[in-house]
Design an enzyme around this catalytic site. Structure first.
Site, PDB file in Angstrom:
ATOM      1  N   ARG A  13      18.000  44.987 -53.533  1.00 15.74           N
ATOM      2  CA  ARG A  13      18.297  43.649 -54.680  1.00 15.74           C
ATOM      3  C   ARG A  13      17.230  44.118 -55.664  1.00 15.74           C
ATOM      4  NH1 ARG A  13      16.999  38.477 -51.262  1.00 15.74           N
ATOM      5  NH2 ARG A  13      17.187  37.153 -52.751  1.00 15.74           N
ATOM      6  N   SER A  15      15.485  41.966 -56.923  1.00  8.82           N
ATOM      7  CA  SER A  15      13.623  40.638 -56.934  1.00  8.82           C
ATOM      8  C   SER A  15      12.193  41.988 -56.612  1.00  8.82           C
ATOM      9  CB  SER A  15      14.565  39.776 -56.268  1.00  8.82           C
ATOM     10  OG  SER A  15      14.049  39.934 -54.277  1.00  8.82           O
ATOM     11  N   LYS A  85      14.419  38.253 -41.542  1.00  9.55           N
ATOM     12  CA  LYS A  85      15.281  36.954 -41.745  1.00  9.55           C
ATOM     13  C   LYS A  85      16.190  36.429 -42.447  1.00  9.55           C
ATOM     14  CE  LYS A  85      11.916  34.922 -44.889  1.00  9.55           C
ATOM     15  NZ  LYS A  85      13.357  34.336 -45.772  1.00  9.55           N
ATOM     16  N   SER A 131      14.190  25.895 -46.782  1.00  9.70           N
ATOM     17  CA  SER A 131      14.019  25.879 -45.599  1.00  9.70           C
ATOM     18  C   SER A 131      14.532  24.924 -45.051  1.00  9.70           C
ATOM     19  CB  SER A 131      13.205  27.369 -44.761  1.00  9.70           C
ATOM     20  OG  SER A 131      13.709  26.691 -43.336  1.00  9.70           O
ATOM     21  N   ARG A 134      12.462  24.439 -41.795  1.00  9.01           N
ATOM     22  CA  ARG A 134      10.803  23.769 -42.044  1.00  9.01           C
ATOM     23  C   ARG A 134      10.682  22.663 -42.348  1.00  9.01           C
ATOM     24  NH1 ARG A 134      10.620  29.122 -46.408  1.00  9.01           N
ATOM     25  NH2 ARG A 134       9.279  30.650 -45.463  1.00  9.01           N
ATOM     26  N   ARG A 151      14.977  26.570 -54.861  1.00  9.46           N
ATOM     27  CA  ARG A 151      16.307  28.126 -54.630  1.00  9.46           C
ATOM     28  C   ARG A 151      15.672  28.536 -55.639  1.00  9.46           C
ATOM     29  NH1 ARG A 151      20.975  29.055 -52.796  1.00  9.46           N
ATOM     30  NH2 ARG A 151      20.035  31.329 -53.593  1.00  9.46           N
ATOM     31  N   GLY A 152      15.549  30.327 -55.994  1.00  8.19           N
ATOM     32  CA  GLY A 152      15.014  30.798 -56.545  1.00  8.19           C
ATOM     33  C   GLY A 152      14.282  32.347 -55.861  1.00  8.19           C
ATOM     34  N   ASN A 153      14.267  33.720 -56.637  1.00  2.24           N
ATOM     35  CA  ASN A 153      12.798  34.051 -56.163  1.00  2.24           C
ATOM     36  C   ASN A 153      11.994  34.011 -55.811  1.00  2.24           C
ATOM     37  OD1 ASN A 153      11.980  34.818 -58.919  1.00  2.24           O
ATOM     38  ND2 ASN A 153      13.593  36.100 -59.663  1.00  2.24           N
ATOM     39  N   CYS A 244      21.611  28.994 -41.899  1.00  2.00           N
ATOM     40  CA  CYS A 244      20.777  28.073 -42.824  1.00  2.00           C
ATOM     41  C   CYS A 244      21.504  26.912 -42.420  1.00  2.00           C
ATOM     42  CB  CYS A 244      20.899  28.924 -44.050  1.00  2.00           C
ATOM     43  SG  CYS A 244      20.366  30.069 -44.276  1.00  2.00           S
TER      44      CYS A 244
END
Length: 315
Positions: A13, A15, A85, A131, A134, A151-153, A244
């Protein structure tokens, strides 16, 4: 062993964290095979592109690996490097998880510009996390806090925190450490406070299963301890149909020749968390994971899973 490779292409990827991981493997491979030219093929996955919805609503972890798998299939790449993960636990032919590398810190990290810990956050404070795992654990312990999707990097998530969208965010410690951002960590959530995701902190390398040459070339990168621990964790997730869509955690620790596996399944709102653990010989890592998953099912996890997953997803 197959003759040393002349060239290797790593799919990754785009990122910053994914590139760090791929470059880490690149350096390791170049040290093993000095005459080999190791290059990177960077790609943007669907999981990177869809940022306005949570992973549980758009198809889960597989969204981060599909494009990389296509590159393996059509011969543009020889291997793909993943955060373990993010790798689906039910990997199917013609793909194979070839090796698992040494594991970094598996814990979750508390990141905030204004508060030192979850305990210090005022009622109503907004905590960001991507998550359900979490979220459910935090909701149970801190029902006064407000949990919102994030969300996002990594850089995008930190930017949202710095912009004031959140009072705090929860991230995997390993990613922050790998990018030299450990100073952003205000504290670590203990394993008891936030049981990690299966494979968290570990890197996995995916190849085509028929590539016996790649299996041989990559073998020196494998960590026996990380492999045993994460195979046990992934076995838990596999038995439970982990995705998820389910607040599911599994974490294994090695003490001498004994492996302890802790796992949980939770209601998304944290109203009920079912826990189980087991210890046994490290040689039985996968069986231990399967056993602790069975214990969770007997304790009531089947009821939670039946409501959150399609009918045929969990054993």
């Amino acid at each position: 062993m197959a003759a040393a490779p002349a060239t290797l292409v790593i799919a990754t990827r785009a990122s910053r964290l994914a590139l760090w991981q791929a470059e880490h493997v690149q350096v390791r491979l170049q040290a093993l095979y000095p005459a080999c030219r190791v290059s990177l093929l960077t790609m943007t996955t669907r999981g990177d592109q869809i940022l306005d919805r949570t992973l549980s609503k758009i198809g889960g972890k597989g969204l981060f690996v599909k494009e990389l798998e296509t590159a393996l299939l059509d011969g543009r790449a020889d291997l793909a490097v993943h955060s373990l993960k993010d790798v689906p636990v039910d990997m199917q032919s013609p793909f194979a998880l070839s090796v698992i590398l040494e594991r970094d810190d598996p814990r979750d990290a508390f990141v905030s510009n204004d508060y030192p810990s979850l305990d210090a956050l005022p009622a109503g404070a907004i905590v960001g996390t991507s998550s359900l795992r979490r979220e459910s654990q935090i909701r149970q312990q801190f029902p006064q806090l407000k949990i919102q999707a994030l969300r996002g990097n990594l850089d995008t998530r930190l930017g949202k925190l710095d912009r004031g969208d959140y009072a705090a965010i929860i991230l995997a410690a390993a990613g922050l450490r790998r990018l030299g951002l450990e100073s952003r960590i205000r504290g670590y959530l203990s394993i008891e406070q936030s049981l990690p995701a299966a494979g968290q902190g570990a890197l996995g390398i995916e190849i085509l299963e028929r590539r016996s040459d790649m299996h041989a070339w990559l073998a020196p990168l494998a960590s026996a301890e990380a492999t045993a621990c994460t195979l046990a964790e992934r076995a838990v997730s596999r038995v439970l149909g982990g995705s998820c869509q389910v607040p599911l955690a599994a974490f294994a620790q090695l003490d001498g020749g004994t492996l302890r596996v802790d796992a949980l399944v939770a209601e998304p709102d944290g109203s009920r968390i079912i826990r189980a653990h087991i210890s046994g010989p490290v040689a039985s890592a996968v069986q231990l994971g399967e056993q602790v998953a069975g214990d969770l099912l007997e304790k009531g996890a089947r009821d939670i899973l039946s409501r959150l997953l399609p009918a045929d997803s969990a054993s």
